[in-house]
Design a protein around this motif. Structure first.
Motif, PDB file in Angstrom:
ATOM      1  N   LEU A  12       2.020  11.443   5.587  1.00  0.00           N
ATOM      2  CA  LEU A  12       1.141  10.302   5.829  1.00  0.00           C
ATOM      3  C   LEU A  12       1.953   9.198   6.465  1.00  0.00           C
ATOM      4  CD1 LEU A  12      -1.627   8.785   5.317  1.00  0.00           C
ATOM      5  CD2 LEU A  12      -0.575   7.982   3.186  1.00  0.00           C
ATOM      6  N   HIS A  67       0.830  -1.204   0.000  1.00  0.00           N
ATOM      7  CA  HIS A  67       0.000   0.000   0.000  1.00  0.00           C
ATOM      8  C   HIS A  67       0.865   1.254   0.000  1.00  0.00           C
ATOM      9  CE1 HIS A  67      -3.936   1.885   0.629  1.00  0.00           C
ATOM     10  NE2 HIS A  67      -3.308   2.730   1.422  1.00  0.00           N
ATOM     11  N   VAL A  99      -3.566  -0.419   7.372  1.00  0.00           N
ATOM     12  CA  VAL A  99      -3.821  -1.453   6.369  1.00  0.00           C
ATOM     13  C   VAL A  99      -3.965  -2.775   7.101  1.00  0.00           C
ATOM     14  CG1 VAL A  99      -2.978  -2.558   4.278  1.00  0.00           C
ATOM     15  CG2 VAL A  99      -2.454  -0.135   4.705  1.00  0.00           C
ATOM     16  N   ALA A 111      -2.772   5.892   7.777  1.00  0.00           N
ATOM     17  CA  ALA A 111      -3.499   4.864   7.030  1.00  0.00           C
ATOM     18  C   ALA A 111      -3.181   3.524   7.674  1.00  0.00           C
ATOM     19  CB  ALA A 111      -3.080   4.856   5.564  1.00  0.00           C
ATOM     20  N   VAL A 146       1.847   5.125   7.241  1.00  0.00           N
ATOM     21  CA  VAL A 146       1.184   3.871   6.852  1.00  0.00           C
ATOM     22  C   VAL A 146       1.650   2.777   7.789  1.00  0.00           C
ATOM     23  CG1 VAL A 146       0.816   2.180   5.023  1.00  0.00           C
ATOM     24  CG2 VAL A 146       1.100   4.596   4.426  1.00  0.00           C
TER      25      VAL A 146
END
Length: 149
Positions: free
Chosen positions: A109, A21, A143, A141, A111
């Motif tokens: 961001l 991702h 995942v 984010a 992740v």
């Protein structure tokens, strides 16, 4: 939209989907991908290590090797997509180091990967992902890794 994306990896199966991702987002946005592995100081400081002769044989060194392998995996996978990676290995409490790294490096961001743990595990220990989501100023984010039955 994103210039600097931070992928925090622990080299586990929970990180697998997050790696793909993060690389995909970095490729899509032509962003720099930062890959961070944190050697958990709580793990190695809680261990006496009496049977080890010197620091190069102890649990800290072993965790560093796992971290280096995890970072190399990210870099190799990113190279296949033409994404540049900055690797970082830090020592400390994972959630604190992730949040600090993001602030220090101007990350847009974060992740993270996660997998489902039993409720007893989560209530007793919590998770790095939960803590980062609560503490980070940057968007995060998460995942998920599917549970295999």
């Amino acid at each position: 939209m994103y210039e600097n994306i931070l992928l925090a990896t622990d080299g586990s199966v929970a990180s697998e989907n997050a790696i793909g991702h993060a690389i995909g987002l970095a490729d899509l946005h032509d962003a720099m991908l930062h890959a961070l592995y944190v050697v958990d100081s709580d793990v190695y400081s809680a261990y006496s290590g009496d049977e080890y002769v010197d620091e190069h044989e102890g649990p800290e060194h072993g965790l560093e090797e796992v971290g280096e392998e995890a970072l190399a995996t990210v870099t190799e996978r990113a190279a296949d997509r033409g994404v540049e990676v900055i690797e970082a290995l830090r020592h400390g409490r994972p959630h604190e180091e992730i949040v600090d790294y993001a602030a220090d490096e101007g990350v847009d961001l974060i992740v993270l990967g996660t997998r489902r743990h039993p409720e007893e595990y989560r209530s007793l220990l919590g998770s790095v992902t939960d803590r980062v989501v609560r503490l980070a100023d940057e968007p995060v984010a998460v995942v998920k890794t599917p549970v295999k039955s």
